[in-house]
Motif scaffolding. Structure first.
Motif, PDB file in Angstrom:
ATOM      1  N   THR A   1      -3.586 -39.434 -60.892  1.00  0.00           N
ATOM      2  CA  THR A   1      -2.433 -39.204 -61.244  1.00  0.00           C
ATOM      3  C   THR A   1      -2.739 -37.802 -62.165  1.00  0.00           C
ATOM      4  O   THR A   1      -1.698 -37.105 -62.438  1.00  0.00           O
ATOM      5  CB  THR A   1      -1.472 -40.164 -62.025  1.00  0.00           C
ATOM      6  OG1 THR A   1      -2.106 -40.597 -63.082  1.00  0.00           O
ATOM      7  CG2 THR A   1      -0.979 -41.159 -61.000  1.00  0.00           C
TER       8      THR A   1
ATOM      9  N   GLU B   1       3.350 -39.511 -53.906  1.00  0.00           N
ATOM     10  CA  GLU B   1       3.638 -40.075 -55.276  1.00  0.00           C
ATOM     11  C   GLU B   1       3.779 -38.993 -56.194  1.00  0.00           C
ATOM     12  O   GLU B   1       2.714 -38.223 -56.206  1.00  0.00           O
ATOM     13  CB  GLU B   1       2.771 -41.346 -55.895  1.00  0.00           C
ATOM     14  CG  GLU B   1       3.109 -42.028 -57.193  1.00  0.00           C
ATOM     15  CD  GLU B   1       2.206 -43.081 -57.235  1.00  0.00           C
ATOM     16  OE1 GLU B   1       2.083 -43.292 -58.657  1.00  0.00           O
ATOM     17  OE2 GLU B   1       1.711 -43.718 -56.461  1.00  0.00           O
ATOM     18  N   ARG B   2       4.980 -38.939 -56.866  1.00  0.00           N
ATOM     19  CA  ARG B   2       4.950 -37.961 -57.786  1.00  0.00           C
ATOM     20  C   ARG B   2       3.896 -38.044 -58.708  1.00  0.00           C
ATOM     21  O   ARG B   2       3.393 -38.868 -59.466  1.00  0.00           O
ATOM     22  CB  ARG B   2       6.369 -38.142 -58.748  1.00  0.00           C
ATOM     23  CG  ARG B   2       6.555 -36.856 -59.443  1.00  0.00           C
ATOM     24  CD  ARG B   2       8.016 -36.950 -60.426  1.00  0.00           C
ATOM     25  NE  ARG B   2       8.297 -35.843 -61.043  1.00  0.00           N
ATOM     26  CZ  ARG B   2       9.625 -35.736 -61.600  1.00  0.00           C
ATOM     27  NH1 ARG B   2      10.351 -36.734 -61.574  1.00  0.00           N
ATOM     28  NH2 ARG B   2       9.719 -34.658 -62.333  1.00  0.00           N
TER      29      ARG B   2
ATOM     30  N   GLY C   1       1.337 -34.640 -54.852  1.00  0.00           N
ATOM     31  CA  GLY C   1       2.725 -35.113 -55.014  1.00  0.00           C
ATOM     32  C   GLY C   1       3.335 -35.402 -53.588  1.00  0.00           C
ATOM     33  O   GLY C   1       4.562 -35.700 -53.508  1.00  0.00           O
TER      34      GLY C   1
END
Length: 222
Positions: A197, A171-172, A168
């Motif tokens: 992700t 990018e979350r 994170g």
């Protein structure tokens, strides 16, 4: 294995000069090479004739523009050799694979490969930039450098483990795993890694990334 002594001395001279950011005198270079100053002058004159070495106003030796030209030609060759390694890494981990490099205080993505059997992909593209001390790719590069009292715990951990894992930071929800490309004797400052992700097995990803880093290092050292 037999070598050409004069060529060997010239290459050693380039290496010594490249490690002297303030420049080095001919006398100092001769001492480092263990040769008479007259021989060193001839070596330097030859390197100067190819623009590999230049002199400052004070007469100290520094790398010349010819060295920069050779470096600019190295990157495309390196990335060409890296392409199949990166494609295999992406498919092995089912994650976006990439090679990144240090550029000042930033980490820059130089090459990306996507897995062939997944639809969900992370927006990590060639030319993407982020601070060198954030994200697994930059931290892995910092871990290649000599230890410093200013190193973060993440860099120290990456130096101990041989790879970095972050979650994170860029990018979350994105998890990254990277390892520095440790090319002995070459200040490459490159890393290879993967980012996903969801569903990334970080233990297996670390193993795959370390294997890719070793293979890429061989492109430089063999």
């Amino acid at each position: 294995m037999s070598t050409l002594q004069t060529l060997d001395r010239g290459l050693r001279a380039l290496d010594i000069i490249s490690r002297s950011p303030e420049g080095i005198s001919v006398a100092e270079l001769a001492a480092e090479l263990g040769v008479h100053r007259a021989i060193c002058y001839r070596i330097v004159a030859t390197l100067e004739s190819h623009s590999l070495v230049t002199r400052t106003e004070s007469g100290r030796l520094r790398l010349g523009v010819g060295a920069a030209v050779l470096l600019s030609r190295f990157e495309p060759q390196f990335l060409h050799g890296a392409r199949p390694v990166l494609a295999e890494l992406a498919d092995r981990t089912r994650a976006t694979a990439f090679v990144a490099g240090a550029e000042g205080d930033e980490c820059v993505v130089l090459m990306v490969a996507e897995p062939t059997d997944t639809v969900l992909r992370v927006g990590y593209r060639v030319g993407s930039r982020h601070p060198l001390d954030r994200g697994a790719s930059g931290i892995a590069i910092l871990a290649l450098r000599p230890p410093s009292p200013h190193d973060s715990e993440a860099v120290r951990q990456a130096r101990r483990d041989g790879y970095s894992i972050t979650s994170g930071q860029l990018e979350r929800g994105a998890v990254g795993v990277s390892a520095g490309i440790r090319a002995s004797g070459h200040p490459l400052e490159r890393s290879v890694g993967v980012v996903a992700t969801e569903g990334l097995d970080t233990e297996k990803a670390a193993e795959a990334v370390l294997d890719a880093a070793r293979r890429l290092a061989r492109l430089v050292t063999t």
